[in-house]
Design an enzyme around this catalytic site. Structure first.
Site, PDB file in Angstrom:
ATOM      1  N   HIS A   1      -4.462   5.050  14.421  1.00 31.49           N
ATOM      2  CA  HIS A   1      -5.724   5.022  13.695  1.00 31.49           C
ATOM      3  C   HIS A   1      -5.587   4.086  12.499  1.00 31.49           C
ATOM      4  CE1 HIS A   1      -3.298   8.335  12.093  1.00 31.49           C
ATOM      5  NE2 HIS A   1      -3.913   8.172  10.932  1.00 31.49           N
TER       6      HIS A   1
ATOM      7  N   GLU B   1      -3.592  14.688  11.014  1.00 31.14           N
ATOM      8  CA  GLU B   1      -4.395  14.355   9.844  1.00 31.14           C
ATOM      9  C   GLU B   1      -5.866  14.699  10.097  1.00 31.14           C
ATOM     10  OE1 GLU B   1      -3.839  10.282   8.809  1.00 31.14           O
ATOM     11  OE2 GLU B   1      -1.650  10.417   8.743  1.00 31.14           O
TER      12      GLU B   1
ATOM     13  N   HIS C   1       0.868  -1.186   0.000  1.00 34.69           N
ATOM     14  CA  HIS C   1       0.000   0.000   0.000  1.00 34.69           C
ATOM     15  C   HIS C   1       0.897   1.227   0.000  1.00 34.69           C
ATOM     16  CE1 HIS C   1      -3.925   1.955   1.076  1.00 34.69           C
ATOM     17  NE2 HIS C   1      -3.085   2.885   1.515  1.00 34.69           N
TER      18      HIS C   1
ATOM     19  N   HIS D   1      -1.675   2.836  11.553  1.00 28.79           N
ATOM     20  CA  HIS D   1      -0.414   3.554  11.728  1.00 28.79           C
ATOM     21  C   HIS D   1      -0.519   4.669  12.757  1.00 28.79           C
ATOM     22  CE1 HIS D   1      -2.568   6.104   8.857  1.00 28.79           C
ATOM     23  NE2 HIS D   1      -1.664   7.053   8.992  1.00 28.79           N
TER      24      HIS D   1
ATOM     25  N   HIS E   1      -6.988  12.867  13.524  1.00 31.83           N
ATOM     26  CA  HIS E   1      -6.072  11.924  14.161  1.00 31.83           C
ATOM     27  C   HIS E   1      -4.776  12.696  14.424  1.00 31.83           C
ATOM     28  CE1 HIS E   1      -8.643   8.953  11.752  1.00 31.83           C
ATOM     29  NE2 HIS E   1      -9.057   8.954  13.009  1.00 31.83           N
TER      30      HIS E   1
END
Length: 427
Positions: A355, A325, A276, A319, A349
């Site tokens: 999260h 964020e 990813h 992560h 977050h």
């Protein structure tokens, strides 16, 4: 040049002794005069009356617009808000400025280093009124309702799934056509720009050719008209009166302008083998800090795309991050949280707060039969990412009453799958 006044741009010089049509020349500078040429931002405006002609500024109530990052105690928890409430026009007329609410932020406008996230909810157009942000740039993300933005440079119609940037000091007014809502990312001390592409090469992400700027348009209203200019300065609001429209620019030229961009034009880069890729591949605009590779703020989107990675948990991984964020949803359902995260709401977050996808998303994607598939079809989520540790305002935590106090529960069903007897030939 407004087509009603051909030849309004002076030929051969910026500041002639007498401008065509008897106009005044005025420069709007977005950078220090001595910046390197590539970073030097300025535009020349040729207007019927100069902006200096106004009555003194006086303080104005800020409402829920704030730069007080210490009004409530810090909260490191994962935070999520339900869609922010729009006041009904039958209850109260609320225009763009009176509908501004500060959700979170950090830094200081006085020292020209910081960020703020605002929500706007409104139901009425600004009448004989304009707004000027002396503190920084506004990146506006409409979520519900189109907005017609009149600027000194001309007009822009901005719809959901488009964004616009109104840079520091530019005067503008907002017309709406019903109940309207959106998000604003404000940065102090720098301007938004396209990210460097590095190994991606010359093409990809947001292309410069797809950004649009207004065409010159003016109104000459000087008799019996009182305009209010609202100025955001050092985090506070001030207003002054003048007897003419601020949108009296007949012609302009330069590289310091408002602009808009359609998010559908974003050329998506994605993983085509396994694993990813980091969300930085979805960066539309960045506001750089003085540290190489570290942004005061990035504007990132998660548009419709193909997912083809093999042997991979495709949604965002769990992560913790050294960045803050804030996420918002313009439309659709976000792939990692199909329930609870709604258009017109948001989540925050904070730095190093863990999260990731909710339990349902994890279970579904851990056992999925991986085939090429369309991801986020009909959806547009975005993220304001910042290296600043953002504080949430009292309005965000208490007054708006939209905080989802059950957000943490979306991870509680995650189960322990550890098997000490696992071997590579077993699943």
């Amino acid at each position: 040049v407004d087509p009603r006044c051909p030849g309004a741009l002076p030929e051969g010089q910026n500041n002639p002794q007498i401008c065509p049509y008897g106009l005044y020349s005025e420069q709007l500078s977005g950078s220090a005069f001595t910046c390197p040429r590539a970073a030097n931002k300025r535009s020349w405006l040729y207007r019927i009356l100069p902006s200096v002609r106004h009555k003194p500024f006086t303080p104005l109530s800020c409402g829920n617009l704030s730069d007080n990052w210490n009004e409530v105690e810090p909260d490191p928890n994962q935070l999520r808000w339900k869609p922010f409430t729009i006041t009904k026009a039958s209850e109260k007329k609320v225009d763009f400025v009176s509908g501004l609410r500060t959700l979170c932020g950090a830094g200081d406008a006085k020292s020209r280093n910081g960020i703020a996230v605002h929500i706007y909810t409104c139901n009425a157009s600004m009448l004989d009124k304009c707004f000027q942000n002396s503190d920084g740039d506004f990146l506006i993300v409409p979520q519900q309702g189109e907005i017609l933005i009149t600027t000194e440079f001309g007009k822009m119609m901005v719809e959901p799934n488009e964004i616009c940037v109104l840079q520091q000091g530019m005067r503008f007014s907002v017309d709406v056509f019903g109940e309207t809502r959106g998000y604003i990312l404000e940065v102090y001390g720098t301007h938004f720009e396209l990210p460097d592409l590095g190994p991606i090469g010359a093409n990809g992400l947001a292309n410069p050719r797809d950004f649009q700027v207004p065409v010159a348009w003016f109104e000459d209203r000087t008799v019996g008209t009182t305009y209010t200019v609202i100025n955001k300065y050092q985090g506070k609001l001030f207003s002054c009166q003048q007897e003419f429209s601020p949108f009296n620019v007949v012609a302009w030229h330069g590289n310091y302008t408002p602009y808009k961009y359609n998010l559908e034009n974003f050329m998506v880069i994605n993983c085509v083998a396994f694993d990813h890729a980091d969300p930085s591949i979805f960066t539309v605009l960045t506001a750089k800090s003085t540290r190489p590779g570290v942004a005061i703020a990035d504007f990132v989107i998660f548009p419709p795309r193909w997912g083809v990675a093999e042997h991979t948990f495709r949604p965002p991984y769990y992560h913790r991050n050294c960045m803050s964020e804030f996420m918002g949803l313009i439309k659709g359902q976000y792939e990692a949280k199909e329930e609870g995260f709604q258009p017109g709401g948001g989540s925050l977050h904070s730095i190093m707060t863990p999260h990731g996808p909710d339990a349902d998303c994890f279970d579904k994607n851990s056992t999925a039969n991986l085939q090429p598939e369309r991801v986020a079809e009909g959806t547009m989520a975005f993220m304001f990412e910042s290296s600043f540790s953002m504080a949430v305002t009292k309005w965000g935590l208490e007054t708006c009453q939209r905080l989802d106090k059950n957000y943490y529960k979306c991870w509680e069903p995650l189960r322990n799958h550890f098997n000490p007897n696992w071997a590579p030939d077993r699943k």
